[in-house]
Design a protein around this motif. Structure first.
Motif, PDB file in Angstrom:
ATOM      1  N   ARG A   3     -19.104 -24.100 -43.722  1.00 48.27           N
ATOM      2  CA  ARG A   3     -18.088 -23.070 -43.964  1.00 48.27           C
ATOM      3  C   ARG A   3     -17.052 -23.090 -42.840  1.00 48.27           C
ATOM      4  NH1 ARG A   3     -22.581 -18.579 -43.847  1.00 48.27           N
ATOM      5  NH2 ARG A   3     -23.611 -20.234 -42.720  1.00 48.27           N
ATOM      6  N   PRO A   4     -15.887 -22.495 -43.062  1.00 46.90           N
ATOM      7  CA  PRO A   4     -14.901 -22.388 -41.974  1.00 46.90           C
ATOM      8  C   PRO A   4     -15.470 -21.578 -40.811  1.00 46.90           C
ATOM      9  CG  PRO A   4     -13.916 -21.799 -44.094  1.00 46.90           C
ATOM     10  CD  PRO A   4     -15.391 -21.954 -44.320  1.00 46.90           C
ATOM     11  N   VAL A   5     -14.997 -21.860 -39.608  1.00 47.09           N
ATOM     12  CA  VAL A   5     -15.498 -21.197 -38.404  1.00 47.09           C
ATOM     13  C   VAL A   5     -15.336 -19.680 -38.518  1.00 47.09           C
ATOM     14  CG1 VAL A   5     -15.212 -20.960 -35.909  1.00 47.09           C
ATOM     15  CG2 VAL A   5     -15.122 -23.219 -36.950  1.00 47.09           C
ATOM     16  N   ALA A   6     -14.217 -19.228 -39.046  1.00 45.80           N
ATOM     17  CA  ALA A   6     -13.998 -17.780 -39.165  1.00 45.80           C
ATOM     18  C   ALA A   6     -15.074 -17.135 -40.046  1.00 45.80           C
ATOM     19  CB  ALA A   6     -12.612 -17.489 -39.718  1.00 45.80           C
ATOM     20  N   ALA A   7     -15.451 -17.789 -41.126  1.00 46.52           N
ATOM     21  CA  ALA A   7     -16.487 -17.248 -42.015  1.00 46.52           C
ATOM     22  C   ALA A   7     -17.840 -17.248 -41.317  1.00 46.52           C
ATOM     23  CB  ALA A   7     -16.550 -18.063 -43.300  1.00 46.52           C
ATOM     24  N   MET A   8     -18.108 -18.291 -40.536  1.00 46.88           N
ATOM     25  CA  MET A   8     -19.384 -18.338 -39.820  1.00 46.88           C
ATOM     26  C   MET A   8     -19.422 -17.322 -38.683  1.00 46.88           C
ATOM     27  SD  MET A   8     -20.504 -22.324 -39.859  1.00 46.88           S
ATOM     28  CE  MET A   8     -18.927 -23.017 -39.359  1.00 46.88           C
ATOM     29  N   THR A   9     -18.281 -17.061 -38.062  1.00 47.57           N
ATOM     30  CA  THR A   9     -18.211 -16.033 -37.027  1.00 47.57           C
ATOM     31  C   THR A   9     -18.516 -14.668 -37.643  1.00 47.57           C
ATOM     32  OG1 THR A   9     -16.636 -17.309 -35.729  1.00 47.57           O
ATOM     33  CG2 THR A   9     -16.689 -14.939 -35.331  1.00 47.57           C
ATOM     34  N   GLU A  10     -17.947 -14.407 -38.812  1.00 45.65           N
ATOM     35  CA  GLU A  10     -18.236 -13.151 -39.519  1.00 45.65           C
ATOM     36  C   GLU A  10     -19.714 -13.074 -39.881  1.00 45.65           C
ATOM     37  OE1 GLU A  10     -15.640 -12.723 -42.877  1.00 45.65           O
ATOM     38  OE2 GLU A  10     -13.839 -12.853 -41.626  1.00 45.65           O
ATOM     39  N   PRO A  46     -15.203 -28.981 -31.850  1.00 45.58           N
ATOM     40  CA  PRO A  46     -15.450 -27.909 -30.877  1.00 45.58           C
ATOM     41  C   PRO A  46     -14.283 -26.930 -30.744  1.00 45.58           C
ATOM     42  CG  PRO A  46     -15.712 -30.090 -29.860  1.00 45.58           C
ATOM     43  CD  PRO A  46     -15.214 -30.302 -31.254  1.00 45.58           C
ATOM     44  N   SER A  47     -14.644 -25.658 -30.688  1.00 42.27           N
ATOM     45  CA  SER A  47     -13.665 -24.600 -30.427  1.00 42.27           C
ATOM     46  C   SER A  47     -14.393 -23.472 -29.715  1.00 42.27           C
ATOM     47  CB  SER A  47     -13.050 -24.077 -31.729  1.00 42.27           C
ATOM     48  OG  SER A  47     -14.001 -23.345 -32.467  1.00 42.27           O
ATOM     49  N   THR A  48     -13.664 -22.696 -28.968  1.00 39.28           N
ATOM     50  CA  THR A  48     -14.265 -21.558 -28.270  1.00 39.28           C
ATOM     51  C   THR A  48     -14.903 -20.609 -29.269  1.00 39.28           C
ATOM     52  OG1 THR A  48     -12.694 -21.748 -26.452  1.00 39.28           O
ATOM     53  CG2 THR A  48     -13.774 -19.614 -26.721  1.00 39.28           C
ATOM     54  N   GLU A  49     -14.215 -20.342 -30.369  1.00 35.53           N
ATOM     55  CA  GLU A  49     -14.730 -19.427 -31.386  1.00 35.53           C
ATOM     56  C   GLU A  49     -16.052 -19.943 -31.967  1.00 35.53           C
ATOM     57  OE1 GLU A  49     -13.222 -17.184 -35.457  1.00 35.53           O
ATOM     58  OE2 GLU A  49     -12.222 -19.022 -34.840  1.00 35.53           O
ATOM     59  N   GLY A  50     -16.126 -21.234 -32.234  1.00 34.90           N
ATOM     60  CA  GLY A  50     -17.346 -21.823 -32.777  1.00 34.90           C
ATOM     61  C   GLY A  50     -18.511 -21.754 -31.811  1.00 34.90           C
ATOM     62  N   TRP A  51     -18.235 -22.074 -30.540  1.00 27.94           N
ATOM     63  CA  TRP A  51     -19.291 -22.019 -29.530  1.00 27.94           C
ATOM     64  C   TRP A  51     -19.774 -20.587 -29.332  1.00 27.94           C
ATOM     65  CZ3 TRP A  51     -22.098 -25.936 -28.381  1.00 27.94           C
ATOM     66  CH2 TRP A  51     -21.560 -27.227 -28.349  1.00 27.94           C
ATOM     67  N   ARG A  52     -18.866 -19.632 -29.331  1.00 28.63           N
ATOM     68  CA  ARG A  52     -19.263 -18.227 -29.167  1.00 28.63           C
ATOM     69  C   ARG A  52     -20.115 -17.758 -30.345  1.00 28.63           C
ATOM     70  NH1 ARG A  52     -13.684 -15.569 -26.869  1.00 28.63           N
ATOM     71  NH2 ARG A  52     -13.926 -16.330 -24.737  1.00 28.63           N
ATOM     72  N   ALA A  53     -19.730 -18.149 -31.554  1.00 24.03           N
ATOM     73  CA  ALA A  53     -20.506 -17.761 -32.737  1.00 24.03           C
ATOM     74  C   ALA A  53     -21.903 -18.381 -32.681  1.00 24.03           C
ATOM     75  CB  ALA A  53     -19.771 -18.184 -34.006  1.00 24.03           C
TER      76      ALA A  53
END
Length: 100
Positions: A3-10, A46-53
């Motif tokens: 899934r997109p990173v934003a969806a996985m962060t949610e 890699p992205s900061t958002e992905g690593w944080r999630a």
């Protein structure tokens, strides 16, 4: 494909909320796929958002395992949280030692 990173962060945020609300079975059932998808994305794009999630998902896994009295699994999840924390937010890594 994941899934997109934003969806996985949610999704990671939702799991965290489920753990806080003690909906442990619901949270636990979502974690394996979420961690697998986030790991794939963190390693390939890699992205900061992905690593944080990813760090958040591992922290939720730790909390679920601890609440179910699986201290060995909780410790493993906490260890797995360290690399994502460092890559996602160096400042958080500096204060992360207080969790141990």
């Amino acid at each position: 494909p994941p899934r997109p990173v934003a969806a996985m962060t949610e999704a990671a945020d939702r799991v965290c909320q489920q753990v806080r609300a003690t909906h442990l079975r619901t949270a636990a059932s979502a974690l394996p796929d979420l961690i697998a998808d986030l790991t794939h994305v963190a390693l390939t794009s890699p992205s900061t958002e992905g690593w944080r999630a990813l760090a958040s998902a591992y922290r939720s896994a730790h909390d679920v395992a601890l609440k179910l009295e699986h201290r060995d699994l909780a410790a493993l999840a906490l260890d797995e949280q360290d690399p994502p924390v460092v890559r996602g937010d160096g400042d958080a890594a500096a204060v992360g030692g207080h969790r141990r």
